[in-house]
Design a protein around this motif. Structure first.
Motif, PDB file in Angstrom:
ATOM      1  N   UNK A   1       0.744  -1.054  -0.085  1.00 59.47           N
ATOM      2  CA  UNK A   1      -0.066   0.056  -0.080  1.00 59.47           C
ATOM      3  C   UNK A   1       0.718   1.321   0.034  1.00 59.47           C
ATOM      4  N   UNK A   2       2.090   1.252   0.882  1.00 53.65           N
ATOM      5  CA  UNK A   2       2.925   2.483   0.848  1.00 53.65           C
ATOM      6  C   UNK A   2       3.470   2.479  -0.580  1.00 53.65           C
ATOM      7  N   UNK A   3       3.871   1.776  -1.149  1.00 55.73           N
ATOM      8  CA  UNK A   3       4.456   1.867  -2.512  1.00 55.73           C
ATOM      9  C   UNK A   3       3.586   1.724  -3.572  1.00 55.73           C
ATOM     10  N   UNK A   4       2.399   1.604  -3.428  1.00 55.05           N
ATOM     11  CA  UNK A   4       1.444   1.746  -4.300  1.00 55.05           C
ATOM     12  C   UNK A   4       1.510   0.626  -5.453  1.00 55.05           C
ATOM     13  N   UNK A   5       1.581  -0.423  -5.020  1.00 54.15           N
ATOM     14  CA  UNK A   5       1.766  -1.838  -5.633  1.00 54.15           C
ATOM     15  C   UNK A   5       0.521  -2.569  -5.274  1.00 54.15           C
ATOM     16  N   UNK A   6      -0.432  -2.849  -6.541  1.00 55.53           N
ATOM     17  CA  UNK A   6      -1.542  -3.674  -6.410  1.00 55.53           C
ATOM     18  C   UNK A   6      -1.038  -5.080  -6.377  1.00 55.53           C
ATOM     19  N   UNK A   7      -1.656  -5.861  -5.209  1.00 51.17           N
ATOM     20  CA  UNK A   7      -1.522  -7.287  -5.104  1.00 51.17           C
ATOM     21  C   UNK A   7      -2.944  -8.113  -5.872  1.00 51.17           C
ATOM     22  N   UNK A   8      -2.801  -9.440  -5.716  1.00 49.45           N
ATOM     23  CA  UNK A   8      -4.082 -10.050  -6.239  1.00 49.45           C
ATOM     24  C   UNK A   8      -5.378  -9.597  -5.858  1.00 49.45           C
ATOM     25  N   UNK A   9      -6.377  -9.712  -6.652  1.00 54.18           N
ATOM     26  CA  UNK A   9      -7.737  -9.341  -6.002  1.00 54.18           C
ATOM     27  C   UNK A   9      -8.185 -10.425  -5.111  1.00 54.18           C
TER      28      UNK A   9
END
Length: 291
Positions: free
Chosen positions: A230-238
């Motif tokens: 979240x801090x690095x703005x990386x989206x993980x799997x849904x």
């Protein structure tokens, strides 16, 4: 420690609620906020000493967990009986000795003598005045031969006390490697995210909630990944991906809040103790309690 199920090398024996609420120090009349401050300072002391001794972070983290476990429960160590500086040194010496990076008693005691010097220490909770403008006198931070022989006896005695208190169970599973494996599984093993994950896991060693003795490594790894992504703005799997790693939403939420609160806790500690050092020996603890 309460027994756990699963593979031993991937899990830890966790503290029971009774051990957390009824430490030997609290039963001896040490206020809970003072105990928290001293315990946190002891973890920082262990971390700094390990860095100066050029030990790996894995060894240092295991030593901090061993140090933390020693104070738990009515059968644990009391701050009115054992000096936190001695337990820190013995935990680090013991952990290093059991690792691939053993270090000598003289090296450990020389480093601790420097870090506990009121004139030369770089640690804010030992030397609130900060680094002196002029170099301090050598005798204030160099351990004499007589001092070394006395300190060595204390180091070895406290090492045996730690082993007896922990029932000779020195196993500590860490979440760092697990977290990096989970990141690869999630396809999010970017350098920035990985670095932030490790930072959160290392900072959690200082958590007042004692996260390393209340939660398993897999849960700590998942919480650090959740925060870092979240801090690095990386989206993980849904979807609720954390359940794949055996972590439920409630536990994840608690750990995320606890990890985020560590920075604020450290700031409040520096503010509280800005005009005096945190007690590192039994006599100083007694003096603080009398206040």
């Amino acid at each position: 420690m309460a027994p756990t199920t699963g593979l031993k090398h991937l899990s830890n024996a966790l503290a029971t609620p009774d051990q957390l609420s009824n430490s030997s120090s609290s039963l001896d009349g040490v206020p809970s906020d003072l105990e928290t401050s001293i315990r946190c300072a002891g973890a920082q002391l262990t971390q700094t000493a390990g860095v100066l001794l050029r030990l790996s972070q894995d060894v240092i983290a295991q030593a901090i967990v061993t140090f933390t476990r020693f104070w738990l429960g009515a059968d644990g160590g009391s701050l009115r009986i054992y000096s936190v500086k001695d337990v820190s040194a013995a935990a680090l010496y013991l952990t290093a000795k059991l690792s691939f990076q053993p270090t000598s008693p003289r090296s450990v005691l020389n480093v601790y003598h420097l870090l506990l010097s009121r004139d030369a220490s770089p640690l804010w909770f030992v030397n609130p005045r900060g680094t002196p403008a002029q170099p301090p006198a050598p005798e204030t931070y160099i351990l004499s031969e007589g001092g070394y022989q006395s300190a060595r006896l204390v180091l070895l005695r406290i090492e045996s006390v730690i082993l007896r208190t922990l029932g000779f169970d020195t196993h500590v599973a860490l979440p760092h490697t697990i977290a990096l494996t989970y990141l690869q599984t999630l396809g999010a093993a970017r350098p920035a995210v990985s670095r932030r994950v490790i930072q959160h896991l290392n900072a959690s060693l200082l958590s007042p909630q004692l996260l390393y003795v209340t939660h398993q490594p897999n849960a700590l790894a998942v919480a650090a990944i959740y925060l870092a992504s979240r801090e690095e703005g990386v989206k993980l799997v849904d979807g609720e991906w954390w359940e794949v790693f055996d972590v439920d939403r409630e536990e994840l939420g608690f750990l995320v809040v606890a990890m985020k609160s560590t920075e604020g806790f450290m700031r409040s500690e520096r503010e509280r103790w800005r005009d005096q050092g945190i007690p590192m020996v039994v006599e100083e603890v007694e003096s603080e309690i009398r206040k």
